[in-house]
Design an enzyme around this catalytic site. Structure first.
Site, PDB file in Angstrom:
ATOM      1  N   LYS A   1       0.667  -2.531  -4.267  1.00 14.13           N
ATOM      2  CA  LYS A   1      -0.764  -2.824  -4.086  1.00 14.13           C
ATOM      3  C   LYS A   1      -1.436  -1.787  -3.192  1.00 14.13           C
ATOM      4  O   LYS A   1      -2.655  -1.663  -3.179  1.00 14.13           O
ATOM      5  CB  LYS A   1      -0.955  -4.218  -3.469  1.00 14.13           C
ATOM      6  CG  LYS A   1      -0.465  -5.358  -4.342  1.00 14.13           C
ATOM      7  CD  LYS A   1      -0.994  -6.700  -3.853  1.00 14.13           C
ATOM      8  CE  LYS A   1      -0.696  -6.994  -2.408  1.00 14.13           C
ATOM      9  NZ  LYS A   1       0.760  -7.069  -2.097  1.00 14.13           N
TER      10      LYS A   1
ATOM     11  N   LYS B   1       8.173 -11.935   1.101  1.00 16.35           N
ATOM     12  CA  LYS B   1       7.617 -12.174  -0.222  1.00 16.35           C
ATOM     13  C   LYS B   1       6.104 -11.970  -0.208  1.00 16.35           C
ATOM     14  O   LYS B   1       5.475 -12.050   0.840  1.00 16.35           O
ATOM     15  CB  LYS B   1       7.961 -13.581  -0.731  1.00 16.35           C
ATOM     16  CG  LYS B   1       7.185 -14.702  -0.084  1.00 16.35           C
ATOM     17  CD  LYS B   1       7.541 -16.067  -0.674  1.00 16.35           C
ATOM     18  CE  LYS B   1       7.034 -16.232  -2.085  1.00 16.35           C
ATOM     19  NZ  LYS B   1       5.559 -16.239  -2.183  1.00 16.35           N
TER      20      LYS B   1
ATOM     21  N   ASP C   1      10.084  -9.869  -2.503  1.00 18.98           N
ATOM     22  CA  ASP C   1      10.361 -10.931  -3.466  1.00 18.98           C
ATOM     23  C   ASP C   1      11.662 -10.661  -4.216  1.00 18.98           C
ATOM     24  O   ASP C   1      12.470 -11.553  -4.435  1.00 18.98           O
ATOM     25  CB  ASP C   1       9.216 -11.048  -4.486  1.00 18.98           C
ATOM     26  CG  ASP C   1       7.939 -11.568  -3.858  1.00 18.98           C
ATOM     27  OD1 ASP C   1       7.217 -10.740  -3.286  1.00 18.98           O
ATOM     28  OD2 ASP C   1       7.691 -12.784  -3.919  1.00 18.98           O
TER      29      ASP C   1
ATOM     30  N   LYS D   1       3.160 -10.534   5.441  1.00 14.87           N
ATOM     31  CA  LYS D   1       4.000  -9.401   5.828  1.00 14.87           C
ATOM     32  C   LYS D   1       3.180  -8.204   6.306  1.00 14.87           C
ATOM     33  O   LYS D   1       3.447  -7.640   7.373  1.00 14.87           O
ATOM     34  CB  LYS D   1       4.890  -9.016   4.640  1.00 14.87           C
ATOM     35  CG  LYS D   1       5.601  -7.681   4.726  1.00 14.87           C
ATOM     36  CD  LYS D   1       6.383  -7.419   3.464  1.00 14.87           C
ATOM     37  CE  LYS D   1       5.528  -7.492   2.213  1.00 14.87           C
ATOM     38  NZ  LYS D   1       4.484  -6.442   2.145  1.00 14.87           N
TER      39      LYS D   1
END
Length: 299
Positions: free
Chosen positions: A51, A20, A137, A25
């Site tokens: 991102k 998530k 997520d 991560k």
């Protein structure tokens, strides 16, 4: 040190790291890539988060043009135009995402993977590892591509002991289970991140037991990681002799030796709630002094 010449693979070992947002991560993935490269392997890190910051710490904190951004500028793209060298020769790629508010965030993964497959880039570069850094997520169509299409052979998820991180991991397990009978990737295990409190390890250990998986590595929260990232670098590069770098190297060695992934046994919604409630009651009792921490295995 493992030498590539002694462990030559016929094809690249493809691994997907899920987790998530905000769980660490990309930090974990970049340090894994860096550690594998230091072990002598030829590595590509494939950022699959909209991102587009997965590979920043492999390139002194800098952003690189994404596959989708480049495709928006030109109709045809040579994959080499979106591959950039990073720390210790690691190949860095960012799939990118749509313009804000428009389209599917998973589209970048689909488009980028197709481009690389069509141009046979993985074979051309003679890679040992391709590591996909994927937002976990929600395992929707685009984000499920590395699992659903069997692109990745092994899936690992980064999770802390926090409920929402475990909730996301459990959802990922459902996705893996769904595609496991049709050639999808299987689960290698859980990378337990930010494990400092004793109960954090106990929660993770219990979670992997009830979902029939395993912990690959326990990674403590460390200020060393923050210090290195503020320099735009991985811990492996900026603090190679630190205790944290040794943990990431241990993770890399375990993943390089990993061969047998399995189908997990995710919990149902109510099962997960009941499991979390049990631990919530235990932690409350621990906080109020009604139970000693060493009695945790007996809850």
């Amino acid at each position: 040190m493992l030498l590539k010449g002694l462990t030559m693979a016929i094809k690249a070992k493809q691994i997907a790291i899920y987790g998530k947002g905000g769980i660490g991560k990309s930090t974990t993935t970049s340090n894994l890539s860096a550690a594998l490269s230091k072990l002598g392997y030829k590595v590509m890190q494939f950022g699959c988060d909209p991102k587009s910051d997965s590979t920043n710490t492999l390139r002194d904190g800098t952003y690189i043009p994404t596959v989708l951004d480049t495709l928006r500028e030109k109709n045809q793209v040579n994959a080499h135009d979106v591959i950039f060298k990073g720390f210790n020769g690691i190949y860095c790629v960012e799939a990118g995402g749509p313009s804000p508010g428009v389209g599917c965030a998973g589209r970048g993964i689909i488009t980028a993977v197709e481009l690389f497959k069509q141009q046979r880039i993985f074979e051309e570069l003679d890679l040992d590892y391709v590591i996909y850094d994927v937002l976990g997520d929600v395992v929707c169509g685009g984000f499920a591509v590395p699992i659903r299409e069997g692109i990745a052979e092994h899936v690992f998820t980064v999770s802390s002991a926090d409920f929402m991180a475990l909730y996301a991991a459990n959802n990922l397990f459902k996705g893996i289970q769904k595609y496991s009978n049709s050639g999808g990737a299987l689960l290698g295990g859980v990378i337990a991140n930010s494990i400092n409190q004793p109960y954090s390890k106990e929660i993770i250990d219990d979670f992997v037991e009830v979902t029939k998986t395993q912990v690959v590595e326990y990674i403590p929260r460390s200020v060393t990681v923050t210090q290195c990232e503020l320099q735009g670098k991985t811990t492996i590069e900026a603090a190679p002799d630190s205790a944290q770098a040794k943990v990431y190297t241990s993770l890399a060695e375990k993943i390089s030796n990993h061969t047998n992934s399995k189908t997990p046994a995710p919990l149902g919604v109510q099962e997960l709630r009941d499991w979390a409630s049990k631990w919530g009651k235990y932690l409350l009792a621990l906080q109020t002094g009604e139970i000693r921490n060493e009695l945790a295995p007996n809850i």
